[in-house]
Design a protein around this motif. Structure first.
Motif, PDB file in Angstrom:
ATOM      1  N   ALA A   1      44.631 105.272 -72.381  1.00 44.18           N
ATOM      2  CA  ALA A   1      43.787 106.369 -72.853  1.00 44.18           C
ATOM      3  C   ALA A   1      42.352 105.879 -72.900  1.00 44.18           C
ATOM      4  O   ALA A   1      42.091 104.706 -73.208  1.00 44.18           O
ATOM      5  CB  ALA A   1      44.219 106.845 -74.237  1.00 44.18           C
ATOM      6  N   ASN A   2      41.420 106.762 -72.593  1.00 45.03           N
ATOM      7  CA  ASN A   2      40.001 106.429 -72.682  1.00 45.03           C
ATOM      8  C   ASN A   2      39.308 107.560 -73.426  1.00 45.03           C
ATOM      9  O   ASN A   2      39.164 108.662 -72.906  1.00 45.03           O
ATOM     10  CB  ASN A   2      39.404 106.245 -71.284  1.00 45.03           C
ATOM     11  N   LEU A   3      38.899 107.272 -74.654  1.00 46.21           N
ATOM     12  CA  LEU A   3      38.291 108.272 -75.528  1.00 46.21           C
ATOM     13  C   LEU A   3      36.774 108.287 -75.443  1.00 46.21           C
ATOM     14  O   LEU A   3      36.124 109.088 -76.124  1.00 46.21           O
ATOM     15  CB  LEU A   3      38.714 108.007 -76.980  1.00 46.21           C
ATOM     16  N   ALA A   4      36.206 107.438 -74.610  1.00 43.45           N
ATOM     17  CA  ALA A   4      34.755 107.282 -74.547  1.00 43.45           C
ATOM     18  C   ALA A   4      34.081 108.524 -73.968  1.00 43.45           C
ATOM     19  O   ALA A   4      34.596 109.162 -73.057  1.00 43.45           O
ATOM     20  CB  ALA A   4      34.397 106.060 -73.715  1.00 43.45           C
ATOM     21  N   VAL A   5      32.902 108.824 -74.506  1.00 42.50           N
ATOM     22  CA  VAL A   5      32.073 109.935 -74.023  1.00 42.50           C
ATOM     23  C   VAL A   5      30.625 109.461 -74.014  1.00 42.50           C
ATOM     24  O   VAL A   5      30.134 108.890 -75.000  1.00 42.50           O
ATOM     25  CB  VAL A   5      32.204 111.180 -74.925  1.00 42.50           C
ATOM     26  N   ARG A   6      29.955 109.711 -72.922  1.00 38.30           N
ATOM     27  CA  ARG A   6      28.556 109.286 -72.769  1.00 38.30           C
ATOM     28  C   ARG A   6      27.678 109.801 -73.906  1.00 38.30           C
ATOM     29  O   ARG A   6      27.870 110.892 -74.433  1.00 38.30           O
ATOM     30  CB  ARG A   6      28.018 109.780 -71.425  1.00 38.30           C
TER      31      ARG A   6
ATOM     32  N   GLY B   1      34.760 102.924 -63.596  1.00 38.61           N
ATOM     33  CA  GLY B   1      34.293 102.006 -64.626  1.00 38.61           C
ATOM     34  C   GLY B   1      35.260 100.893 -64.936  1.00 38.61           C
ATOM     35  O   GLY B   1      36.412 100.866 -64.504  1.00 38.61           O
ATOM     36  N   TRP B   2      34.779  99.947 -65.746  1.00 35.79           N
ATOM     37  CA  TRP B   2      35.534  98.726 -66.023  1.00 35.79           C
ATOM     38  C   TRP B   2      36.857  99.013 -66.736  1.00 35.79           C
ATOM     39  O   TRP B   2      37.856  98.319 -66.487  1.00 35.79           O
ATOM     40  CB  TRP B   2      34.690  97.757 -66.850  1.00 35.79           C
ATOM     41  N   ALA B   3      36.903  99.998 -67.630  1.00 35.43           N
ATOM     42  CA  ALA B   3      38.136 100.260 -68.371  1.00 35.43           C
ATOM     43  C   ALA B   3      39.236 100.764 -67.441  1.00 35.43           C
ATOM     44  O   ALA B   3      40.403 100.373 -67.570  1.00 35.43           O
ATOM     45  CB  ALA B   3      37.885 101.252 -69.503  1.00 35.43           C
ATOM     46  N   ASP B   4      38.878 101.632 -66.487  1.00 32.89           N
ATOM     47  CA  ASP B   4      39.857 102.087 -65.502  1.00 32.89           C
ATOM     48  C   ASP B   4      40.323 100.938 -64.617  1.00 32.89           C
ATOM     49  O   ASP B   4      41.510 100.828 -64.279  1.00 32.89           O
ATOM     50  CB  ASP B   4      39.256 103.187 -64.622  1.00 32.89           C
TER      51      ASP B   4
ATOM     52  N   HIS C   1      22.886 101.950 -66.767  1.00 28.74           N
ATOM     53  CA  HIS C   1      24.317 101.794 -66.507  1.00 28.74           C
ATOM     54  C   HIS C   1      24.558 100.832 -65.344  1.00 28.74           C
ATOM     55  O   HIS C   1      23.750 100.749 -64.419  1.00 28.74           O
ATOM     56  CB  HIS C   1      24.950 103.157 -66.199  1.00 28.74           C
ATOM     57  N   LEU C   2      25.686 100.161 -65.410  1.00 23.55           N
ATOM     58  CA  LEU C   2      26.033  99.179 -64.390  1.00 23.55           C
ATOM     59  C   LEU C   2      26.459  99.851 -63.089  1.00 23.55           C
ATOM     60  O   LEU C   2      26.984 100.963 -63.080  1.00 23.55           O
ATOM     61  CB  LEU C   2      27.168  98.291 -64.887  1.00 23.55           C
TER      62      LEU C   2
ATOM     63  N   SER D   1      28.978 105.823 -72.788  1.00 21.13           N
ATOM     64  CA  SER D   1      28.949 105.853 -71.328  1.00 21.13           C
ATOM     65  C   SER D   1      29.396 104.543 -70.692  1.00 21.13           C
ATOM     66  O   SER D   1      29.938 104.532 -69.588  1.00 21.13           O
ATOM     67  CB  SER D   1      27.534 106.192 -70.842  1.00 21.13           C
ATOM     68  N   PHE D   2      29.164 103.425 -71.368  1.00 18.03           N
ATOM     69  CA  PHE D   2      29.579 102.129 -70.849  1.00 18.03           C
ATOM     70  C   PHE D   2      31.083 102.084 -70.630  1.00 18.03           C
ATOM     71  O   PHE D   2      31.568 101.637 -69.587  1.00 18.03           O
ATOM     72  CB  PHE D   2      29.134 101.031 -71.816  1.00 18.03           C
ATOM     73  N   SER D   3      31.850 102.560 -71.609  1.00 16.48           N
ATOM     74  CA  SER D   3      33.312 102.562 -71.479  1.00 16.48           C
ATOM     75  C   SER D   3      33.816 103.763 -70.693  1.00 16.48           C
ATOM     76  O   SER D   3      34.918 103.714 -70.138  1.00 16.48           O
ATOM     77  CB  SER D   3      33.972 102.534 -72.865  1.00 16.48           C
ATOM     78  N   GLU D   4      33.023 104.835 -70.622  1.00 18.11           N
ATOM     79  CA  GLU D   4      33.395 105.972 -69.790  1.00 18.11           C
ATOM     80  C   GLU D   4      33.342 105.596 -68.309  1.00 18.11           C
ATOM     81  O   GLU D   4      34.123 106.107 -67.496  1.00 18.11           O
ATOM     82  CB  GLU D   4      32.471 107.158 -70.055  1.00 18.11           C
ATOM     83  N   GLY D   5      32.418 104.706 -67.955  1.00 14.44           N
ATOM     84  CA  GLY D   5      32.367 104.221 -66.580  1.00 14.44           C
ATOM     85  C   GLY D   5      31.132 104.590 -65.796  1.00 14.44           C
ATOM     86  O   GLY D   5      31.065 104.343 -64.596  1.00 14.44           O
ATOM     87  N   MET D   6      30.130 105.185 -66.413  1.00 11.58           N
ATOM     88  CA  MET D   6      28.895 105.470 -65.693  1.00 11.58           C
ATOM     89  C   MET D   6      28.220 104.131 -65.344  1.00 11.58           C
ATOM     90  O   MET D   6      28.205 103.216 -66.161  1.00 11.58           O
ATOM     91  CB  MET D   6      27.962 106.318 -66.557  1.00 11.58           C
ATOM     92  N   SER D   7      27.733 103.956 -64.111  1.00 10.91           N
ATOM     93  CA  SER D   7      27.563 104.847 -62.990  1.00 10.91           C
ATOM     94  C   SER D   7      28.468 104.445 -61.824  1.00 10.91           C
ATOM     95  O   SER D   7      28.047 104.466 -60.659  1.00 10.91           O
ATOM     96  CB  SER D   7      26.109 104.795 -62.516  1.00 10.91           C
TER      97      SER D   7
END
Length: 258
Positions: free
Chosen positions: A51-56, A32-35, A175-176, A16-22
């Protein structure tokens, strides 16, 4: 004259951290930070892909099984890997196994990307951090060792006072906030060798009056009802918040800034 590093592609792996929550957008999706980092890198030159492969909710075993081989095949200029923290929060956590799986992930990724980026994840001040601090620090010691061995960069978010400040964490306390994600993007941006846009990202926001006792108790009750009890329920039943969810950007494609 200083020039920006020629990074033309980015792949993010993790939970979830790399997915971008919250860091929620108006349409209900997460940024999120990666975007945010991808947007900066896309603005630096044409032809950038992301590409973002992260999943919460993903554990390190799932990241290795579901994301690592896919990311390695993309052969991106930059790959970020953040994983293992969900494992440390489980009541029964085998840190030797976590370490071995993180090592496997790094060994499989490092030869197939231009620059691997690892992180010492941020930790919110409070009793949860103190309870799990030994596991987290054992995980981060492994991160440091692997980075030195494989030429990876390490972004030290754990040591940043700003990201320990409860005001930069969402109401779920896991989440941040949007500002927290912005600061993480800045930290990675600088670690990759780009000139800083916010040299003071690591400093906490200006001091404010703390909430009153009654307001804190109301917030605690709301947190327990809306976030803590559902989280405990998922742990007891072996479920994850990410069950059945696909990665947010499963393919390495040109990135259009939203």
């Amino acid at each position: 004259m200083q020039t920006n590093p020629p990074y033309n592609s980015l792949v993010a792996l993790g939970d979830s951290f790399s997915e971008g929550m919250s860091d929620r957008l108006p349409d209900g999706s997460y940024r999120g930070w990666a975007d945010l980092l991808a947007a900066r890198m896309a603005a630096a030159g044409p032809g950038f892909r992301y590409a973002n492969l992260a999943v919460r909710g993903k554990l390190i075993q799932q990241i290795v099984d579901e994301q690592v081989e896919v990311a390695a095949a993309m052969r991106a200029d930059v790959v970020t890997l953040v994983g293992g923290l969900n494992d440390t929060l489980r009541p029964k956590c085998d840190m030797t196994r976590v370490r071995d799986l993180l090592t496997e992930a790094v060994e499989r990724l490092a030869p197939h990307c231009g620059q691997l980026v690892l992180m010492r994840s941020p930790g919110r001040q409070g009793p949860v951090l103190e309870r799990f601090r030994p596991r987290m620090e054992a995980l981060f010691a492994c991160v440091d060792e692997l980075a030195e061995r494989h030429g990876a960069l390490v972004v030290d978010l754990y040591g940043a006072p700003s990201l320990a400040d409860p005001r930069l964490w969402d109401v779920d306390r896991l989440h941040l906030t949007a500002d927290g994600h912005r600061r993480v993007a800045e930290a990675v941006w600088q670690t990759l060798g780009h000139p800083p846009e916010d040299p003071e990202w690591h400093l906490p926001p200006e001091a404010t009056l703390p909430p009153r006792w009654a307001a804190r108790r109301v917030a605690d009750a709301r947190f327990a009802r809306q976030h803590l009890l559902p989280w405990i329920g998922r742990r007891l039943t072996g479920r994850s918040s990410g069950d059945g969810l696909p990665p947010k950007r499963p393919e390495l494609l040109p990135y259009e800034v939203r």
